[in-house]
Design a protein around this motif. Structure first.
Motif, short mmCIF file in Angstrom:
data_model
loop_
_atom_site.label_atom_id
_atom_site.label_comp_id
_atom_site.label_asym_id
_atom_site.label_seq_id
_atom_site.Cartn_x
_atom_site.Cartn_y
_atom_site.Cartn_z
N ILE A 1 0.81 -1.22 0.00
CA ILE A 1 0.00 0.00 0.00
C ILE A 1 0.85 1.27 0.00
N ASP A 2 1.91 1.28 0.82
CA ASP A 2 2.67 2.51 1.04
C ASP A 2 3.97 2.60 0.25
N GLY A 3 4.43 1.50 -0.31
CA GLY A 3 5.68 1.52 -1.04
C GLY A 3 6.82 0.94 -0.21
N THR A 4 8.01 1.01 -0.77
CA THR A 4 9.18 0.39 -0.15
C THR A 4 9.67 1.21 1.04
N PRO A 5 9.79 0.55 2.22
CA PRO A 5 10.30 1.25 3.40
C PRO A 5 11.83 1.27 3.41
N SER A 6 12.40 1.76 4.48
CA SER A 6 13.86 1.84 4.62
C SER A 6 14.47 0.44 4.64
N THR A 7 15.77 0.38 4.42
CA THR A 7 16.46 -0.91 4.46
C THR A 7 16.40 -1.53 5.85
N GLY A 8 16.37 -0.69 6.89
CA GLY A 8 16.25 -1.21 8.25
C GLY A 8 14.94 -1.95 8.46
N ILE A 9 13.85 -1.39 7.92
CA ILE A 9 12.54 -2.03 8.03
C ILE A 9 12.52 -3.32 7.20
#
Length: 137
Positions: free
Chosen positions: A98-106
Motif C-alpha cells: 500500500i505505502d511503497g518500499t520502506p527503509s532498508t532497516g525495516i
C-alpha cells in the motif's frame, strides 16, 4: 529430545528478540526508531500508541519465554509466537503493497521476522509430532 531442543531454542530466540524490541519501543523509542532511519515526532498521542505496542510485544515475548520455563505453557507460547510473527510479517507486507518500499532497516526487520516465522512453524510441527498440543475448543 531433538524436537524439544528445537522448540526451546525457537521460543528463547523469538521471546528474547520480541521482548527486547518491546522494551526498546517502550523505554527508548527515539533511539529504537532512529536505528531504522527515522525520528519519532513529539506527539503525545503517537508516543502513547508506540508505548502500547511496545508493551504488547514485551508481554508476548515474556509469554514465549514462559513456554521454555514451564512446559505446560509451551503450546500457548507457540501460538503466541505464531500469531505475533504472522501479524508482523503480514503487516509489513501490507505496508509494502500500500505505502511503497520502506527503509532498508525495516526491510531487514521484515526478513528476520519472516525467518523467525518459518522457524516457529517448524518448531510447532516438531512439538505436535512429539505430543498433541491441547486446544481451547
Amino acid at each position: 529430545m531433538k524436537n524439544l531442543r528445537l522448540v526451546q531454542l525457537t521460543l528463547i530466540t523469538a521471546g528474547a528478540l520480541t521482548g527486547v524490541i518491546g522494551l526498546g519501543i517502550l523505554l527508548i523509542p527515539d533511539a529504537f526508531y532512529a536505528s531504522y532511519g527515522f525520528m519519532v515526532p513529539e506527539s503525545a498521542s503517537l508516543r502513547s500508541e508506540l508505548k502500547s505496542l511496545g508493551t504488547l510485544l514485551l508481554l508476548a515475548g515474556c509469554l514465549m519465554l514462559a513456554g521454555v520455563v514451564k512446559p505446560s505453557l509451551q503450546g500457548t507460547a507457540l501460538v503466541v509466537a505464531s500469531m505475533t510473527y504472522i501479524a508482523l510479517v503480514a503487516g509489513r507486507l501490507l505496508g509494502l503493497m500500500i505505502d511503497g518500499t520502506p527503509s532498508t532497516g525495516i526491510l531487514a526487520a521484515w526478513a528476520v521476522e519472516a525467518a523467525l516465522l518459518v522457524l516457529i512453524s517448524f518448531a510447532g510441527a516438531a512439538a505436535r509430532a512429539r505430543k498433541p498440543i491441547p486446544t481451547l475448543v
